[in-house]
Design an enzyme around this catalytic site. Structure first.
Site, PDB file in Angstrom:
ATOM      1  N   GLU A  89       1.630  -6.782  -4.542  1.00 12.41           N
ATOM      2  CA  GLU A  89       2.595  -7.280  -5.283  1.00 12.41           C
ATOM      3  C   GLU A  89       2.147  -8.801  -5.488  1.00 12.41           C
ATOM      4  O   GLU A  89       1.898  -9.444  -4.487  1.00 12.41           O
ATOM      5  CB  GLU A  89       4.038  -7.223  -4.848  1.00 12.41           C
ATOM      6  CG  GLU A  89       4.751  -5.596  -5.100  1.00 12.41           C
ATOM      7  CD  GLU A  89       5.969  -5.660  -4.775  1.00 12.41           C
ATOM      8  OE1 GLU A  89       6.743  -5.651  -5.465  1.00 12.41           O
ATOM      9  OE2 GLU A  89       6.308  -5.532  -3.376  1.00 12.41           O
ATOM     10  N   CYS A 141       0.244   2.245  -2.345  1.00 10.41           N
ATOM     11  CA  CYS A 141      -0.981   2.325  -3.326  1.00 10.41           C
ATOM     12  C   CYS A 141      -2.452   2.199  -2.430  1.00 10.41           C
ATOM     13  O   CYS A 141      -2.301   1.562  -1.426  1.00 10.41           O
ATOM     14  CB  CYS A 141      -1.078   1.076  -4.442  1.00 10.41           C
ATOM     15  SG  CYS A 141       0.304   1.140  -5.593  1.00 10.41           S
ATOM     16  N   VAL A 182      15.736   3.501  14.294  1.00 13.88           N
ATOM     17  CA  VAL A 182      15.146   4.478  15.229  1.00 13.88           C
ATOM     18  C   VAL A 182      15.952   4.319  16.403  1.00 13.88           C
ATOM     19  O   VAL A 182      16.151   3.274  16.968  1.00 13.88           O
ATOM     20  CB  VAL A 182      13.746   4.493  15.505  1.00 13.88           C
ATOM     21  CG1 VAL A 182      13.396   5.665  16.458  1.00 13.88           C
ATOM     22  CG2 VAL A 182      13.002   4.546  14.293  1.00 13.88           C
TER      23      VAL A 182
END
Length: 395
Positions: A76, A2, A286
């Site tokens: 959050e 966001c 990775v």
């Protein structure tokens, strides 16, 4: 992630909202699921949403019952459910299941002092149109980014610097001596940025904005939260309980969730703890062609032993070089850590499977994971010695 952008003009008649769409577009990558904006003669606010909780009705801006309070919030609020019964008993009406809506009703109940009650990561803008006052705030340790430009006419803010620059009202001049400082310390201190007229909002701080200007207020101080060895008992148990509770809180989501698993201690611990609440959790790693840097074997070992679903990508030098300019653009500054590129590539890959990733980021700062963090410890010890030295004897 966001993202938020906005402007507040101290002179109401000077308000200009013509560039809010460009500001929102500049941070579109932070929240491609939906967009929203609020505009009046004083302010222009924009929001880009990545849906995590209440994906159906939690679109922003959020409003109170009379639409006199407007909220844009990135982040959050982990303890939001604790407030809902109390707020409803006071007559507040919730229109969504979004964790961020409690911010509005807490403000109605307590004023801006409510912010000290929040447990979460956040950067928000709350606009009280009745009193013509706005607050922008950043969480206690600055997990969520928030930048601002302040001049005589207005304050312009955003989750990323590029959102502020898109307003067209900010001169993009380089800050004095910032490059030398960055090359020496790998960051620019005092919440400055590479742009002379753009600053980062200090963590644990909010700005009160009104027609009279801006005031900065600290709502949290790290120095007040120091473990007392005598009272807190077994530190291993204390830390274990804190980490477990933290991981559990941050698994609060209505969308698929996984973990970044590097094979190191931090991400392995987070993944293991998360597995206790979500068996078979997806992990993402990775790997490298150069064996000296490749720790994927440890990541796979942890995933197999904990019963987690293992996913892996391998990055070569050409992919790294091709991706580097894009990641620098996202950061709005040079990269001090090469792993930013790898994290971007991993997140791009993981997005095919999940929306949220837990990581082990920040553990080195908390637990002095690298030798350079010991400098602060030695400096603190030195200062204590000076404080205890008899008067006139400081050598």
């Amino acid at each position: 992630m966001c993202g938020i952008v906005g402007k507040y003009y101290f002179n109401k008649n000077a308000g200009d909202s013509s560039d809010i769409d460009a500001m929102m577009q500049a941070i579109y990558h932070r929240g491609p699921d939906s967009s929203g904006k609020y505009i009046n003669g004083r302010a222009a606010l924009g929001f880009q949403r990545l849906s995590i909780i209440d994906t159906v009705s939690g679109h922003q801006p959020l409003y109170n019952e009379t639409k006199t309070i407007v909220l844009l919030a990135n982040g959050e609020i982990y303890n939001y459910k604790e407030f809902v019964p109390f707020l409803e008993s006071k007559g507040h009406v919730f229109s969504t299941r979004s964790d961020c809506e409690v911010i509005i009703h807490l403000y109605e109940e307590y004023g801006i002092e409510f912010i000290s009650k929040l447990n979460g990561m956040f950067a928000f803008c709350l606009y009280d149109t009745r009193n013509d006052v706005m607050f922008i705030a950043r969480d206690r340790v600055g997990i969520k980014p928030l930048y601002y430009h302040l001049n005589k006419e207005a304050i312009i803010f955003g989750s990323e610097i590029k959102g502020i620059l898109a307003s067209g009202e900010v001169v993009t001049e380089e800050a004095n001596d910032c490059l030398a400082e960055y090359l020496c310390f790998r960051y620019v201190a005092n919440f400055r940025t590479f742009f002379s007229s753009v600053n980062a909002l200090e963590p644990g701080t909010y700005i009160k904005i009104s027609p009279n200007g801006c005031t900065f207020e600290k709502f949290w101080d790290l120095s007040k939260y120091v473990l007392n060895y005598a009272q807190d008992g077994d530190l291993v148990e204390t830390v274990d309980a804190a980490l477990t509770a933290s991981v559990q809180r941050q698994m609060m989501t209505d969308v698929p969730l996984g973990t970044q698993l590097s094979g190191g201690v931090d991400s392995s611990l987070v993944s293991k703890l998360a597995a206790g609440y979500s068996p078979g959790l997806k992990t993402f790693t990775v790997s490298f062609f150069e064996s000296a840097y490749d720790e994927s074997a440890y990541a796979r070992l942890l995933a197999d032993s904990a019963g987690l679903e293992y996913h892996q990508i391998r990055v070569d030098g050409k992919t790294f070089a091709d991706t580097l300019p894009k990641v620098i653009w996202y950061h709005d500054e040079p990269l001090c850590h090469a792993n930013s590129v790898h994290m971007y590539l991993l997140c791009t890959y993981a997005r095919q499977f999940v929306t949220v990733l837990l990581t082990g980021e920040g553990a080195d700062e908390l637990f002095a994971g690298y030798p350079r963090y010991q400098i602060c410890r030695f400096g603190d010890a030195y200062n204590r010695i000076l404080c205890k030295a008899p008067s006139g004897h400081t050598d």
